[in-house]
Design a protein around this motif. Structure first.
Motif, PDB file in Angstrom:
ATOM      1  N   ARG A   7       0.915  -1.218   0.185  1.00  0.00           N
ATOM      2  CA  ARG A   7      -0.005   0.056  -0.093  1.00  0.00           C
ATOM      3  C   ARG A   7       0.894   1.061   0.051  1.00  0.00           C
ATOM      4  N   GLY A   8       0.255   2.409  -0.652  1.00  0.00           N
ATOM      5  CA  GLY A   8       1.093   3.723  -0.663  1.00  0.00           C
ATOM      6  C   GLY A   8       2.071   3.541  -1.677  1.00  0.00           C
ATOM      7  N   ASP A   9       3.127   4.301  -1.484  1.00  0.00           N
ATOM      8  CA  ASP A   9       4.250   4.309  -2.319  1.00  0.00           C
ATOM      9  C   ASP A   9       5.343   3.586  -1.960  1.00  0.00           C
ATOM     10  N   LEU A 203       7.075   6.025 -17.079  1.00  0.00           N
ATOM     11  CA  LEU A 203       5.969   6.796 -16.190  1.00  0.00           C
ATOM     12  C   LEU A 203       6.017   6.162 -14.640  1.00  0.00           C
ATOM     13  N   THR A 204       5.804   7.280 -13.715  1.00  0.00           N
ATOM     14  CA  THR A 204       5.268   6.896 -12.392  1.00  0.00           C
ATOM     15  C   THR A 204       3.938   6.500 -12.451  1.00  0.00           C
ATOM     16  N   ASN A 205       3.652   5.397 -11.741  1.00  0.00           N
ATOM     17  CA  ASN A 205       2.362   5.252 -11.965  1.00  0.00           C
ATOM     18  C   ASN A 205       1.428   4.763 -10.526  1.00  0.00           C
ATOM     19  N   CYS A 206       0.157   4.792 -10.864  1.00  0.00           N
ATOM     20  CA  CYS A 206      -0.714   4.551  -9.358  1.00  0.00           C
ATOM     21  C   CYS A 206      -1.783   3.320  -9.769  1.00  0.00           C
ATOM     22  N   TRP A 207      -1.593   2.417  -9.181  1.00  0.00           N
ATOM     23  CA  TRP A 207      -2.674   1.350  -9.463  1.00  0.00           C
ATOM     24  C   TRP A 207      -3.812   1.572  -8.529  1.00  0.00           C
ATOM     25  N   ASP A 230       4.029   2.013  -8.538  1.00  0.00           N
ATOM     26  CA  ASP A 230       4.869   2.957  -7.608  1.00  0.00           C
ATOM     27  C   ASP A 230       3.746   3.278  -6.369  1.00  0.00           C
ATOM     28  N   TYR A 231       2.485   3.697  -6.833  1.00  0.00           N
ATOM     29  CA  TYR A 231       1.541   3.859  -5.676  1.00  0.00           C
ATOM     30  C   TYR A 231       0.446   2.721  -5.733  1.00  0.00           C
TER      31      TYR A 231
END
Length: 249
Positions: A7-9, A203-207, A230-231
């Motif tokens: 969870r989180g980054d 890219l930095t990504n967020c799931w 990443d997140y």
């Protein structure tokens, strides 16, 4: 199989306060695609006294959607219905396929989507990146409160994610807008369409793991390899909360 990432980054992830653009998958991340698809199928099944299993329907949809003769989404729903109806015990009449497509303008957003986007739009430029056609995107954007600074649909790009060419067109737009790829955080629920390829493109990504309480990938094709994001959040509200906390720090 249910997949969970930390969870989180990750320790190497940049601070959420450093990005200028958030790019979003729309269908499945912001719009409840699975409910939108299964609700009309369930209604047809009820009209004909046929038992209906939503997860089985999603699995059949997934296989049909990625056939070689697939059309652009969501126009393709008419063809898809003809493929999956016999397997679900539903009538195969073309009128029911048209009914499935016609339900798309009524697909609703996840309960947290519009409010979270409104909060995020105060800090970032929001860009939609959807495999839906422009006509469908316009309905989805309205349901979300029209929060986007720019939008790219399959009609605009001539291709679908996970094709890197889709992302490259967005990168070109960002650069013309005075930004850079490093200014972008890509937010999505699909490992196959978004998280894997965004990592490959740097890219930095967020799931946004919308199916965190359910096994499998539902109506979305499973990735050949799971990508640790990443997140990682299970809702858009969690992302918006995290952004506000980082900016307040």
């Amino acid at each position: 199989m249910r997949r969970r990432a930390p969870r989180g980054d990750r320790s190497v992830a940049r601070s959420l306060s450093t990005f200028k653009y958030l790019t979003f998958d729309v269908v499945g991340t912001l719009i409840d695609f699975e409910a939108g698809l299964t609700a009309p199928l369930a209604a047809i099944a009820a009209e004909h006294g046929v038992p209906f299993d939503p997860e089985a329907a999603l699995a059949l949809y997934r296989d049909a959607r990625y056939m070689p003769d697939a059309l652009r989404f969501p126009d393709d729903l008419t063809r898809v219905y003809g493929v999956i109806a016999p397997k679900l015990g539903l009538p195969s009449d073309a009128a029911y396929g048209a009914r499935l497509r016609a339900a798309v303008p009524g697909w609703t957003a996840f309960p947290d989507s519009a409010e979270a986007l409104e909060r995020l739009a105060k800090r970032y430029k929001l860009i939609a990146m959807t495999n839906a056609q422009r006509w469908a995107y316009e309905h989805f954007s309205n349901a979300l409160g029209n929060p986007f600074y720019a939008a790219f649909t399959t009609d605009d790009t001539g291709t679908e994610k996970p094709d890197p060419a889709f992302f490259e067109q967005v990168f070109s737009f960002v650069e013309a807008d005075g930004g850079a790829k490093d200014d972008v955080l890509h937010v999505a629920q699909s490992q196959y369409h978004d998280i894997g390829v965004s990592r490959q493109l740097g890219l930095t990504n967020c799931w946004i793991q919308r199916r965190h309480a359910q096994p499998g990938y539902g109506g979305t094709i499973a990735p050949s390899q799971f990508t640790t994001p990443d997140y990682h959040f299970t809702s858009m509200a969690e992302l918006a909360d995290a952004v506000e906390a980082r900016h307040a720090a």
